[in-house]
Enzyme design. Structure first.
Site, PDB file in Angstrom:
ATOM      1  N   GLU A 185       0.866  -1.170   0.000  1.00  0.00           N
ATOM      2  CA  GLU A 185       0.000   0.000   0.000  1.00  0.00           C
ATOM      3  C   GLU A 185       0.903   1.221   0.000  1.00  0.00           C
ATOM      4  O   GLU A 185       2.085   1.109   0.317  1.00  0.00           O
ATOM      5  CB  GLU A 185      -0.874   0.015   1.270  1.00  0.00           C
ATOM      6  CG  GLU A 185      -2.081  -0.882   1.155  1.00  0.00           C
ATOM      7  CD  GLU A 185      -2.759  -1.161   2.486  1.00  0.00           C
ATOM      8  OE1 GLU A 185      -2.973  -0.222   3.261  1.00  0.00           O
ATOM      9  OE2 GLU A 185      -3.086  -2.336   2.732  1.00  0.00           O
ATOM     10  N   SER A 189      -3.701   1.504   5.745  1.00  0.00           N
ATOM     11  CA  SER A 189      -5.077   1.834   6.105  1.00  0.00           C
ATOM     12  C   SER A 189      -5.316   1.958   7.599  1.00  0.00           C
ATOM     13  O   SER A 189      -6.146   2.756   8.024  1.00  0.00           O
ATOM     14  CB  SER A 189      -6.024   0.792   5.521  1.00  0.00           C
ATOM     15  OG  SER A 189      -5.735  -0.495   6.019  1.00  0.00           O
ATOM     16  N   HIS A 217      -5.714   4.864   0.255  1.00  0.00           N
ATOM     17  CA  HIS A 217      -5.783   5.971   1.213  1.00  0.00           C
ATOM     18  C   HIS A 217      -4.924   7.165   0.799  1.00  0.00           C
ATOM     19  O   HIS A 217      -4.666   8.049   1.602  1.00  0.00           O
ATOM     20  CB  HIS A 217      -5.380   5.485   2.611  1.00  0.00           C
ATOM     21  CG  HIS A 217      -6.336   4.466   3.134  1.00  0.00           C
ATOM     22  ND1 HIS A 217      -7.503   4.809   3.783  1.00  0.00           N
ATOM     23  CD2 HIS A 217      -6.335   3.116   3.037  1.00  0.00           C
ATOM     24  CE1 HIS A 217      -8.173   3.705   4.092  1.00  0.00           C
ATOM     25  NE2 HIS A 217      -7.485   2.670   3.657  1.00  0.00           N
ATOM     26  N   LYS A 248     -13.188   6.153  -1.129  1.00  0.00           N
ATOM     27  CA  LYS A 248     -12.614   6.864   0.007  1.00  0.00           C
ATOM     28  C   LYS A 248     -12.554   8.362  -0.329  1.00  0.00           C
ATOM     29  O   LYS A 248     -13.607   8.980  -0.363  1.00  0.00           O
ATOM     30  CB  LYS A 248     -11.297   6.220   0.402  1.00  0.00           C
ATOM     31  CG  LYS A 248     -11.632   4.879   1.084  1.00  0.00           C
ATOM     32  CD  LYS A 248     -10.534   3.907   1.285  1.00  0.00           C
ATOM     33  CE  LYS A 248     -11.122   2.668   1.968  1.00  0.00           C
ATOM     34  NZ  LYS A 248     -10.346   1.466   1.775  1.00  0.00           N
TER      35      LYS A 248
HETATM   36  C1  LIG Z   1     -10.703   0.040   1.676  1.00  0.00           C
HETATM   37  C2  LIG Z   1      -9.527  -0.611   1.089  1.00  0.00           C
HETATM   38  C3  LIG Z   1      -9.658  -1.480  -0.005  1.00  0.00           C
HETATM   39  C4  LIG Z   1     -10.977  -1.951  -0.484  1.00  0.00           C
HETATM   40  O1  LIG Z   1     -11.629  -0.987  -1.228  1.00  0.00           O
HETATM   41  P1  LIG Z   1     -13.212  -1.012  -1.286  1.00  0.00           P
HETATM   42  O2  LIG Z   1     -13.516  -0.121  -2.429  1.00  0.00           O
HETATM   43  O3  LIG Z   1     -13.695  -0.503   0.027  1.00  0.00           O
HETATM   44  O4  LIG Z   1     -13.617  -2.431  -1.533  1.00  0.00           O
HETATM   45  C5  LIG Z   1      -8.511  -1.942  -0.595  1.00  0.00           C
HETATM   46  N1  LIG Z   1      -7.298  -1.621  -0.127  1.00  0.00           N
HETATM   47  C6  LIG Z   1      -7.137  -0.822   0.943  1.00  0.00           C
HETATM   48  C7  LIG Z   1      -5.780  -0.499   1.423  1.00  0.00           C
HETATM   49  C8  LIG Z   1      -8.248  -0.305   1.583  1.00  0.00           C
HETATM   50  O5  LIG Z   1      -8.094   0.453   2.665  1.00  0.00           O
END
Ligand SMILES: *Cc1c(COP(=O)(O)O)cnc(C)c1O
Length: 396
Positions: A185, A189, A217, A248
């Site tokens: 990432e 998150s 994020h 998000k």
């Molecule tokens: C929220 C999240 C996802 C999933 O995305 P959605 O659209 O909510 O299914 C994937 N990766 C990370 C790091 C997240 O925080």
């Protein structure tokens, strides 16, 4: 039937016994800094709607207009009944925003990770993950059947050790060439910290691996043009697979991949969560597209600045890890699961909603209050939060 429910009751009792039971809280108001739960208005610090766009009139209007023009549902998978214009418009907007050749949207970020990783890696390949990647990436890697290696969180030496192993392993005589896929990432998150992307890019290039970065994020928040941490780190053009979510900072719903035209053509043919799933509704695609445009405008820049101002106000008041770059996710680590739940309940008594995050979202014994700030919060909202936090354990 009775024994079925009895069995599940027993399992639930086990979850409750560990302080890990989760329940849905019904919200009777639109997303925003004030939400109504069970008749109580709460000041909300739980949302990933970082730029305050989820209930923005322009996104709502785009969604309504798409419903009027294209209907409420989408009918089938895009490969079966035709691919609606709002999805194409969204993908063109994402590719333009991210400065990649092409983009593909999925029904969620979760579906994006599962479809993409399983399309790219198979049982002859090696997937290397950061220890703290999101559950959807872990699930995807497992489902792919690839050999999985996990490196310690943000630990470049450990990543290099895993890459060295994978590169030598991949030279073993084998009927098909093996590929190495590194997945991380950019902003994590649950901890809100930052991956060293430039160094990770250098390592994947040294060992000939592919890199996938989940900017869930970070999209909308980092870089001069708010494309994400890849832009901020100067490596936008060096990541094979850029992933993100539309749910998000972009305030809508869905997920996306962007990269080369070839990557997108391949995913259309091989990503099973894309192929075998009804297309997202036109309203979601249109709202997301409106958000992508908005984020790039002067207003997008202004919203990000107000968010960072709020972050600064909070971080100057709590004895918390100060990160080198600002972040909207502020975890207050408590440790014990029951104590974290108790702290969240005490905040709710003061009309403040902060979620207690527990296993399996984070490791056991690493429970926390996860405060998220948005551009829609006011300075007074932050003061109210700080006052409430100070009534909790002074250790916070
Ligand atoms: C929220 C999240 C996802 C999933 O995305 P959605 O659209 O909510 O299914 C994937 N990766 C990370 C790091 C997240 O925080």
């Amino acid at each position: 039937m009775i024994s079925f429910d009895a069995e599940l009751q027993q399992r639930l009792a086990g979850i409750r016994g560990q302080g890990l039971l989760r329940e849905l809280r019904r919200v009777d108001s639109p997303p925003g800094t004030r939400i109504r739960i069970g008749g109580q208005m709460l000041l909300n610090f739980s949302s990933n709607d970082y730029l305050g766009l989820a209930n923005d009139p322009r996104l709502r209007h785009a969604a309504v207009e798409a419903v009027e023009k294209f209907g409420a549902g989408s009918g089938a998978s895009r490969l079966i009944c035709g691919s609606l214009a709002p999805h194409h418009e969204l993908e063109e907007a994402i590719a333009h925003f991210k400065q990649t050749e092409a983009a593909l949207s999925f029904s969620s970020g979760y579906a994006t990770a599962v479809g993409t990783i399983c399309a790219l890696a198979g049982k002859d390949d090696i997937v290397i993950l950061d220890k703290l990647v999101h559950a959807c990436i872990v699930d995807a890697a497992r489902l792919s059947g690839a050999k999985i290696r996990v490196f310690a969180h943000n630990d470049l030496d450990d990543l290099e050790a895993k890459l060295k192993w994978a590169a030598s392993d991949s030279r073993h005589p084998s009927p098909v060439p093996r590929h190495i896929l590194v997945v991380t990432e950019s902003i994590f998150s649950m901890d809100g910290d930052t991956a060293p992307l430039a160094e990770i890019v250098a390592l994947k290039e040294k060992y000939g691996a592919w890199l996938m970065v989940d900017e869930a994020h970070a999209t909308g928040l980092y870089g001069k043009k708010r494309r994400g941490l890849a832009e901020e780190s100067g490596v936008n053009g060096q990541i094979e697979i850029q992933m993100g979510t539309l749910g998000k900072a972009l305030g809508a719903a869905g997920g996306y991949i962007c990269g080369s035209r070839t990557l997108i053509d391949f995913l259309v043919n091989r990503a099973r969560s894309f192929i075998f799933s009804t297309a997202p509704v036109p309203a979601a695609a249109a709202a997301a597209r409106a958000a992508v445009e908005l984020v790039q405008s002067a207003e997008g820049a202004a919203r990000r600045e107000s968010l960072w101002t709020r972050v600064q106000e909070l971080q100057s008041q709590i004895a918390n890890r100060k990160s080198q770059i600002p972040g909207a996710i502020v975890p207050l680590i408590i440790g014990d699961e029951a104590k974290a739940v108790e702290a969240a309940a005490r905040l709710r008594e003061q009309n403040i909603f902060v979620p207690a995050i527990r296993h399996p979202t984070v490791a056991r014994g690493r429970a926390r209050l996860r405060v998220t700030l948005t551009a829609a919060h006011s300075a007074e909202d932050i003061s109210q939060l700080i006052r409430a936090l100070k009534t909790l354990d002074p250790g916070l």
